[in-house]
Design an enzyme around this catalytic site. Structure first.
Site, PDB file in Angstrom:
ATOM      1  N   LYS A 106      70.067 116.859 -37.941  1.00 18.72           N
ATOM      2  CA  LYS A 106      70.995 116.051 -39.061  1.00 18.72           C
ATOM      3  C   LYS A 106      70.013 114.858 -39.403  1.00 18.72           C
ATOM      4  O   LYS A 106      69.216 114.932 -38.113  1.00 18.72           O
ATOM      5  CB  LYS A 106      72.523 115.646 -38.225  1.00 18.72           C
ATOM      6  N   GLY A 218      88.550 109.918 -50.866  1.00 14.95           N
ATOM      7  CA  GLY A 218      86.781 109.884 -51.340  1.00 14.95           C
ATOM      8  C   GLY A 218      86.595 110.147 -52.128  1.00 14.95           C
ATOM      9  O   GLY A 218      87.337 111.021 -53.006  1.00 14.95           O
ATOM     10  N   GLY A 220      83.569 110.269 -53.552  1.00 22.87           N
ATOM     11  CA  GLY A 220      81.941 110.675 -53.957  1.00 22.87           C
ATOM     12  C   GLY A 220      81.446 111.643 -54.141  1.00 22.87           C
ATOM     13  O   GLY A 220      82.620 112.632 -54.734  1.00 22.87           O
ATOM     14  N   ASN A 221      80.751 113.093 -53.694  1.00 23.66           N
ATOM     15  CA  ASN A 221      80.022 113.586 -53.994  1.00 23.66           C
ATOM     16  C   ASN A 221      81.555 114.877 -54.013  1.00 23.66           C
ATOM     17  O   ASN A 221      81.635 115.955 -55.030  1.00 23.66           O
ATOM     18  CB  ASN A 221      79.084 114.519 -53.103  1.00 23.66           C
ATOM     19  N   GLY A 223      84.684 114.108 -52.741  1.00 23.94           N
ATOM     20  CA  GLY A 223      86.379 114.337 -52.035  1.00 23.94           C
ATOM     21  C   GLY A 223      85.865 113.864 -54.818  1.00 23.94           C
ATOM     22  O   GLY A 223      86.890 114.777 -54.637  1.00 23.94           O
TER      23      GLY A 223
HETATM   24  P1  NAD Z   1      79.330 110.229 -50.622  1.00 22.17           P
HETATM   25  O1  NAD Z   1      78.863 109.373 -50.423  1.00 22.17           O
HETATM   26  O2  NAD Z   1      79.229 110.886 -52.355  1.00 22.17           O
HETATM   27  O3  NAD Z   1      80.748 109.821 -51.151  1.00 22.17           O
HETATM   28  C1  NAD Z   1      81.190 108.919 -49.292  1.00 22.17           C
HETATM   29  C2  NAD Z   1      83.064 108.530 -50.497  1.00 22.17           C
HETATM   30  O4  NAD Z   1      82.915 107.831 -48.715  1.00 22.17           O
HETATM   31  C3  NAD Z   1      82.728 107.148 -51.687  1.00 22.17           C
HETATM   32  O5  NAD Z   1      83.530 108.139 -52.177  1.00 22.17           O
HETATM   33  C4  NAD Z   1      82.955 105.794 -50.583  1.00 22.17           C
HETATM   34  O6  NAD Z   1      83.878 105.443 -51.380  1.00 22.17           O
HETATM   35  C5  NAD Z   1      84.183 106.469 -49.693  1.00 22.17           C
HETATM   36  N1  NAD Z   1      84.437 105.756 -48.209  1.00 22.17           N
HETATM   37  C6  NAD Z   1      83.761 105.277 -47.585  1.00 22.17           C
HETATM   38  N2  NAD Z   1      84.002 104.818 -46.402  1.00 22.17           N
HETATM   39  C7  NAD Z   1      85.443 104.676 -47.003  1.00 22.17           C
HETATM   40  C8  NAD Z   1      86.130 104.360 -46.188  1.00 22.17           C
HETATM   41  N3  NAD Z   1      86.093 103.837 -44.742  1.00 22.17           N
HETATM   42  N4  NAD Z   1      87.953 104.609 -46.507  1.00 22.17           N
HETATM   43  C9  NAD Z   1      87.261 105.847 -47.663  1.00 22.17           C
HETATM   44  N5  NAD Z   1      87.242 106.493 -48.194  1.00 22.17           N
HETATM   45  C10 NAD Z   1      85.417 106.041 -48.149  1.00 22.17           C
HETATM   46  O7  NAD Z   1      79.162 111.308 -49.478  1.00 22.17           O
HETATM   47  P2  NAD Z   1      80.023 112.682 -49.784  1.00 22.17           P
HETATM   48  O8  NAD Z   1      78.766 113.581 -49.937  1.00 22.17           O
HETATM   49  O9  NAD Z   1      81.308 113.112 -50.488  1.00 22.17           O
HETATM   50  O10 NAD Z   1      80.302 113.143 -48.632  1.00 22.17           O
HETATM   51  C11 NAD Z   1      81.662 113.068 -47.762  1.00 22.17           C
HETATM   52  C12 NAD Z   1      81.689 113.044 -46.958  1.00 22.17           C
HETATM   53  O11 NAD Z   1      81.229 115.066 -47.163  1.00 22.17           O
HETATM   54  C13 NAD Z   1      81.138 113.116 -45.338  1.00 22.17           C
HETATM   55  O12 NAD Z   1      81.808 113.232 -44.245  1.00 22.17           O
HETATM   56  C14 NAD Z   1      80.237 114.317 -45.392  1.00 22.17           C
HETATM   57  O13 NAD Z   1      79.508 114.248 -43.901  1.00 22.17           O
HETATM   58  C15 NAD Z   1      80.699 115.272 -45.875  1.00 22.17           C
HETATM   59  N6  NAD Z   1      79.575 116.537 -46.502  1.00 22.17           N
HETATM   60  C16 NAD Z   1      79.505 116.473 -47.750  1.00 22.17           C
HETATM   61  C17 NAD Z   1      78.486 117.323 -47.453  1.00 22.17           C
HETATM   62  C18 NAD Z   1      77.673 116.912 -48.915  1.00 22.17           C
HETATM   63  O14 NAD Z   1      77.112 118.209 -49.499  1.00 22.17           O
HETATM   64  N7  NAD Z   1      77.535 116.185 -49.703  1.00 22.17           N
HETATM   65  C19 NAD Z   1      78.589 118.357 -47.374  1.00 22.17           C
HETATM   66  C20 NAD Z   1      79.930 118.481 -46.203  1.00 22.17           C
HETATM   67  C21 NAD Z   1      80.578 118.008 -45.662  1.00 22.17           C
END
Ligand code: NAD
Length: 418
Positions: A106, A218, A220-221, A223
């Site tokens: 990572k 969440g 993001g990508n 959620g």
């Molecule tokens: P992202 O940056 O696209 O989205 C993150 C979301 O979390 C945003 O909506 C942000 O506003 C919200 N957030 C941030 N801090 C917060 C808080 N304190 N309270 C509530 N919401 C909060 O990231 P992502 O890629 O969607 O990743 C989200 C999670 O999923 C992470 O834990 C990441 O490690 C995990 N993940 C992502 C992937 C991927 O393919 N992108 C794969 C496996 C796991």
């Protein structure tokens, strides 16, 4: 006392617990709880102001017994070495749970990317790769997106590595845009993989029939992705979703407004100002009376403080490390089914693996082929984890770790490491 919110310590605790249930001795547990390599780099970036700012970046290469290191890169002001170590460990277990031939790694950079211009962000992304180029590559270590990094950032990174090598190296990184060696289905893969697992779990655990109420932390990508998928499926009704600042709630469901909500977030950068919804806090969202709770944001959201107030029957951990070990015990006591992160969100790395395979063979598949491979891998893994859970009388999380650790240790033994 709640465990200090250190994700690496939390991960080590779970590994020790699962490994001791498997009867592994101290030497093996020592190997499993130490990353093979942790690299810190300084990344100078000439800012738009003309000044040079130096950012700190990390890459942790946790274990490569089962294949090259694999894992995303996070851009966030709270990034620190222990967090990256935990995330790299989770990648090791995640790849092993779904049986793809990778180890775990990572990366992260301490930065708030929202404060950077597009040019500064590109410079930082390219600088990260220049600093780490000797340590990564399609056979060594293959990064991908994580919090605050996206396909565009992956394209810059692939391009920088290719420039260093003097030829295109698409397999050095996954999560790339389709135009530059990306895979169909990658963007939605984490969310879709989670949905496949959830559907199977609902069937397996005989959850009530009819529409299931969902709250998502969440947008993001991950959620936002699962929100979209649920909005197309009458089996689920999303009643709440949040970002880092606040959440929105409508007991009749937000699904019909999915495009409006995602666009509002994109344009305004927050969820405030959406009409005819109740504004709620992230704390309130986690404790809503729903069937399914999906943490899809950051670590340590479900803790000893709020675990007893969680009403959902199933928690689908799309975020990495959203639940502390103390909270886990409370949830187990309350019969809440936790589909653990290393299984629930493994869809992303699974399609990253499929992207890498396509890159190596330079032959690209249709979406149907990718999604059917993803579905099979996710469901088979859930069934296997559940089998171990029943056999040993443990939680889904410990079952998933037991499966992963067994596979990693078998590879380490075969190689003569332990
Ligand atoms: P992202 O940056 O696209 O989205 C993150 C979301 O979390 C945003 O909506 C942000 O506003 C919200 N957030 C941030 N801090 C917060 C808080 N304190 N309270 C509530 N919401 C909060 O990231 P992502 O890629 O969607 O990743 C989200 C999670 O999923 C992470 O834990 C990441 O490690 C995990 N993940 C992502 C992937 C991927 O393919 N992108 C794969 C496996 C796991």
């Amino acid at each position: 006392m709640e465990t200090k919110v250190d994700p690496f310590e939390n991960m080590v605790k779970i590994v020790e617990n699962a490994a001791s249930k498997l009867g592994y001795d101290k030497s093996v547990i020592n190997m499993l709880t130490h990353p093979q390599r942790a690299i810190e780099v300084s990344i100078p970036v000439r800012m738009d102001s003309g000044e040079i700012e130096v950012f700190t970046g990390y890459r942790v290469q946790y274990n490569n017994a089962r294949g090259p290191y694999k894992g995303g890169i996070r851009f966030h002001p709270a990034v620190n070495l222990n967090e990256v170590k935990a995330l790299a460990g989770w990648m090791t277990w995640k790849c092993a749970v779904v049986g793809i031939p990778y180890g775990g790694g990572k990366g992260g950079v301490i930065v708030n990317p929202k404060e950077l211009s597009e040019r500064e962000l590109e410079e930082l992304s390219r600088g990260y790769i220049r600093a780490l180029a000797p340590f990564i590559g399609p056979e060594k270590d293959i990064p991908a997106p994580d919090v605050n990094t996206n396909p565009e950032v992956m394209a810059w990174m692939m391009d920088e590595f290719s420039k260093i090598k003097g030829y295109n190296v698409p397999g050095v990184i996954t999560g790339k845009p389709l135009e530059v060696f990306g895979s169909k289905g990658r963007i939605i893969a984490t969310s879709l993989g989670g949905k496949y697992v959830l559907e199977k779990a609902v069937e397996m655990f005989g959850l009530k029939k009819g529409t299931l109420k969902v709250a998502i932390q969440g947008i993001g990508n991950v959620g936002g992705g699962i929100f979209k998928l649920f909005s197309e499926d009458p089996m689920f009704r999303v009643v709440a979703i949040s970002d880092s600042r606040s959440g929105i709630y409508d007991e009749n469901g937000l699904d019909e407004r999915v495009e409006e909500i995602l666009n509002h977030k994109k344009e305004k950068g927050c969820l405030k100002g959406i009409s005819n919804v109740k504004e709620i806090s992230n704390e309130e969202l986690l404790e809503l009376d729903v069937d399914i709770l999906i943490p899809a944001a950051i670590e340590n959201q479900i803790t000893k403080k709020n675990a007893d107030r969680i009403k959902a029957n199933i928690i689908l951990e799309l975020a990495n490390g959203p639940t502390t070990p103390e909270a886990d015990k409370i949830l187990e006591k309350n019969d809440v089914i936790v589909i653990p992160d290393i299984l629930a969100n493994a869809g992303g790395v699974t399609v990253s693996y499929l992207e890498w395979v396509q890159n190596l063979q330079n032959y690209y598949w249709e979406l149907e082929e990718i999604n059917s491979k993803l579905r099979k891998i996710m469901i088979d893994s859930l069934v296997e984890v559940n089998r171990i859970r029943e056999q040993h009388g443990v939680s889904m999380r410990i079952g998933a770790y037991m499966l992963a650790i067994t596979r990693v240790v078998k590879a380490m033994k075969a190689r003569g490491w332990v």
